[in-house]
Design a protein around this motif. Structure first.
Motif, PDB file in Angstrom:
ATOM      1  N   GLU A   1      92.992  55.048  20.642  1.00 38.18           N
ATOM      2  CA  GLU A   1      91.885  54.350  21.304  1.00 38.18           C
ATOM      3  C   GLU A   1      90.688  54.214  20.371  1.00 38.18           C
ATOM      4  N   LEU A   2      90.405  55.251  19.611  1.00 34.71           N
ATOM      5  CA  LEU A   2      89.300  55.211  18.667  1.00 34.71           C
ATOM      6  C   LEU A   2      89.549  54.172  17.581  1.00 34.71           C
ATOM      7  N   VAL A   3      90.774  54.126  17.078  1.00 32.73           N
ATOM      8  CA  VAL A   3      91.137  53.138  16.055  1.00 32.73           C
ATOM      9  C   VAL A   3      90.975  51.729  16.614  1.00 32.73           C
ATOM     10  N   GLU A   4      91.428  51.497  17.834  1.00 36.71           N
ATOM     11  CA  GLU A   4      91.304  50.168  18.448  1.00 36.71           C
ATOM     12  C   GLU A   4      89.840  49.769  18.607  1.00 36.71           C
ATOM     13  N   GLN A   5      88.990  50.716  19.029  1.00 42.09           N
ATOM     14  CA  GLN A   5      87.558  50.435  19.138  1.00 42.09           C
ATOM     15  C   GLN A   5      86.993  49.996  17.788  1.00 42.09           C
ATOM     16  N   ALA A   6      87.329  50.748  16.763  1.00 41.94           N
ATOM     17  CA  ALA A   6      86.821  50.464  15.420  1.00 41.94           C
ATOM     18  C   ALA A   6      87.327  49.111  14.925  1.00 41.94           C
ATOM     19  N   LEU A   7      88.607  48.839  15.105  1.00 41.51           N
ATOM     20  CA  LEU A   7      89.167  47.566  14.638  1.00 41.51           C
ATOM     21  C   LEU A   7      88.524  46.380  15.361  1.00 41.51           C
ATOM     22  N   THR A   8      88.200  46.542  16.626  1.00 42.59           N
ATOM     23  CA  THR A   8      87.523  45.476  17.373  1.00 42.59           C
ATOM     24  C   THR A   8      86.157  45.197  16.769  1.00 42.59           C
ATOM     25  N   ILE A   9      85.441  46.255  16.420  1.00 39.86           N
ATOM     26  CA  ILE A   9      84.110  46.101  15.835  1.00 39.86           C
ATOM     27  C   ILE A   9      84.193  45.454  14.458  1.00 39.86           C
TER      28      ILE A   9
ATOM     29  N   MET B   1      80.351  57.656   9.579  1.00 36.54           N
ATOM     30  CA  MET B   1      79.336  58.700   9.512  1.00 36.54           C
ATOM     31  C   MET B   1      79.369  59.568  10.764  1.00 36.54           C
ATOM     32  N   GLY B   2      78.732  60.715  10.666  1.00 35.11           N
ATOM     33  CA  GLY B   2      78.620  61.640  11.782  1.00 35.11           C
ATOM     34  C   GLY B   2      78.758  63.056  11.286  1.00 35.11           C
ATOM     35  N   ILE B   3      78.542  63.995  12.181  1.00 30.93           N
ATOM     36  CA  ILE B   3      78.601  65.388  11.767  1.00 30.93           C
ATOM     37  C   ILE B   3      80.039  65.798  11.468  1.00 30.93           C
ATOM     38  N   SER B   4      80.177  66.883  10.767  1.00 34.92           N
ATOM     39  CA  SER B   4      81.493  67.413  10.430  1.00 34.92           C
ATOM     40  C   SER B   4      82.268  67.702  11.710  1.00 34.92           C
ATOM     41  N   GLY B   5      83.536  67.334  11.728  1.00 36.82           N
ATOM     42  CA  GLY B   5      84.391  67.592  12.877  1.00 36.82           C
ATOM     43  C   GLY B   5      84.372  66.511  13.933  1.00 36.82           C
ATOM     44  N   SER B   6      83.634  65.418  13.711  1.00 39.43           N
ATOM     45  CA  SER B   6      83.534  64.362  14.724  1.00 39.43           C
ATOM     46  C   SER B   6      84.760  63.465  14.785  1.00 39.43           C
ATOM     47  N   GLY B   7      85.596  63.501  13.755  1.00 37.59           N
ATOM     48  CA  GLY B   7      86.798  62.666  13.732  1.00 37.59           C
ATOM     49  C   GLY B   7      86.766  61.573  12.682  1.00 37.59           C
ATOM     50  N   LYS B   8      85.806  61.651  11.771  1.00 34.92           N
ATOM     51  CA  LYS B   8      85.660  60.617  10.739  1.00 34.92           C
ATOM     52  C   LYS B   8      86.894  60.466   9.874  1.00 34.92           C
ATOM     53  N   THR B   9      87.426  61.565   9.391  1.00 36.31           N
ATOM     54  CA  THR B   9      88.548  61.510   8.445  1.00 36.31           C
ATOM     55  C   THR B   9      89.798  60.953   9.100  1.00 36.31           C
ATOM     56  N   THR B  10      90.115  61.412  10.278  1.00 36.57           N
ATOM     57  CA  THR B  10      91.300  60.912  10.988  1.00 36.57           C
ATOM     58  C   THR B  10      91.187  59.409  11.189  1.00 36.57           C
ATOM     59  N   LEU B  11      90.019  58.964  11.638  1.00 36.92           N
ATOM     60  CA  LEU B  11      89.802  57.534  11.856  1.00 36.92           C
ATOM     61  C   LEU B  11      89.867  56.765  10.542  1.00 36.92           C
ATOM     62  N   ALA B  12      89.228  57.279   9.506  1.00 34.18           N
ATOM     63  CA  ALA B  12      89.198  56.587   8.215  1.00 34.18           C
ATOM     64  C   ALA B  12      90.591  56.410   7.631  1.00 34.18           C
ATOM     65  N   GLU B  13      91.417  57.442   7.734  1.00 37.98           N
ATOM     66  CA  GLU B  13      92.785  57.333   7.207  1.00 37.98           C
ATOM     67  C   GLU B  13      93.557  56.234   7.919  1.00 37.98           C
TER      68      GLU B  13
ATOM     69  N   VAL C   1      78.113  52.519  17.047  1.00 40.31           N
ATOM     70  CA  VAL C   1      78.458  53.873  17.453  1.00 40.31           C
ATOM     71  C   VAL C   1      79.825  53.867  18.119  1.00 40.31           C
ATOM     72  N   LEU C   2      80.670  54.815  17.740  1.00 43.79           N
ATOM     73  CA  LEU C   2      81.990  55.002  18.343  1.00 43.79           C
ATOM     74  C   LEU C   2      82.033  56.388  18.973  1.00 43.79           C
ATOM     75  N   VAL C   3      82.263  56.461  20.277  1.00 43.67           N
ATOM     76  CA  VAL C   3      82.359  57.745  20.957  1.00 43.67           C
ATOM     77  C   VAL C   3      83.813  58.189  20.925  1.00 43.67           C
ATOM     78  N   ASN C   4      84.049  59.334  20.291  1.00 45.06           N
ATOM     79  CA  ASN C   4      85.390  59.880  20.137  1.00 45.06           C
ATOM     80  C   ASN C   4      85.675  60.788  21.339  1.00 45.06           C
ATOM     81  N   SER C   5      86.123  60.159  22.436  1.00 44.37           N
ATOM     82  CA  SER C   5      86.371  60.936  23.648  1.00 44.37           C
ATOM     83  C   SER C   5      87.772  60.713  24.204  1.00 44.37           C
ATOM     84  N   GLY C   6      88.550  59.879  23.537  1.00 45.17           N
ATOM     85  CA  GLY C   6      89.912  59.612  23.993  1.00 45.17           C
ATOM     86  C   GLY C   6      90.905  59.957  22.908  1.00 45.17           C
ATOM     87  N   SER C   7      91.947  59.162  22.837  1.00 43.04           N
ATOM     88  CA  SER C   7      92.980  59.387  21.826  1.00 43.04           C
ATOM     89  C   SER C   7      92.572  58.770  20.494  1.00 43.04           C
ATOM     90  N   VAL C   8      93.263  59.176  19.454  1.00 39.07           N
ATOM     91  CA  VAL C   8      93.025  58.599  18.133  1.00 39.07           C
ATOM     92  C   VAL C   8      93.313  57.099  18.175  1.00 39.07           C
TER      93      VAL C   8
END
Length: 176
Positions: A164-172, A18-30, A155-162
């Motif tokens: 890094e974001l994927v690793e954060q999500a997988l850890t959760i 979830m999050g506003i449009s453009g936050s990186g949801k689709t890239t992360l979800a794929e 909550v996942l803060v998208n402030s680094g690389s894709v």
């Protein structure tokens, strides 16, 4: 955020990014769909042509516009419950929207992807072929209700690389 109910390892878990449009949801979800080998859907695919036209013209959707869209996403998640869970992107800006999604069969866990609004606007202004204009970012931010402490999510803060974001999500999600 709450960890939800304890359950058997076999429980169906739906991940809603979830999050506003453009936050990186689709890239992360794929990427998560590939890593976790789960069915994936982009919530934009569930919008009616009227909703898409409305947003493309720069008009924010109302709760009434969103209700059938959210119900369709919930129903899709429920129909895939026997497959071990899904991954879906959905702005899910309000708690009432998340409550409707939580009606899907199985556990619904929210990953709220956030980023700096200026970065989001820049990303959206350079995103080819998408109907959602950057001009709607302020209305989405105004509508956004953060996850409550009693809601099943993180909550996942998208402030680094894709990566890094994927690793954060997988850890959760490893603990779900």
């Amino acid at each position: 955020m709450g960890s939800g109910t304890s359950s058997a390892a076999q429980e169906t878990v739906h991940l809603v990014l979830m999050g506003i449009s453009g936050s990186g949801k689709t890239t992360l979800a794929e990427r998560l769909a590939q890593e976790l080998k789960r069915s994936y859907a982009e919530a934009d695919e569930f919008h009616s042509p009227a909703n898409i036209e409305k947003m493309a013209s720069g008009t924010p959707l109302t709760d009434e516009d969103r209700a059938p869209w959210l119900a369709a996403i919930r129903d899709w998640m429920g129909s895939a419950a026997n497959a071990g869970g899904t991954i879906v992107t959905c702005s899910a800006l309000k708690r009432t929207y998340r409550d409707l999604l939580r009606e899907a069969a199985g556990r619904v866990f929210f990953l709220h992807v956030t980023s700096d609004p200026a970065v989001i606007i820049d990303r959206m202004e350079h995103r080819p072929g998408h109907f959602m204009p950057a001009s709607l970012v302020p209305s989405q931010l105004a509508t956004l209700e953060e996850l409550g402490m009693d809601e099943d999510g993180a909550v996942l803060v998208n402030s680094g690389s894709v990566d890094e974001l994927v690793e954060q999500a997988l850890t959760i999600v490893a603990d779900l």
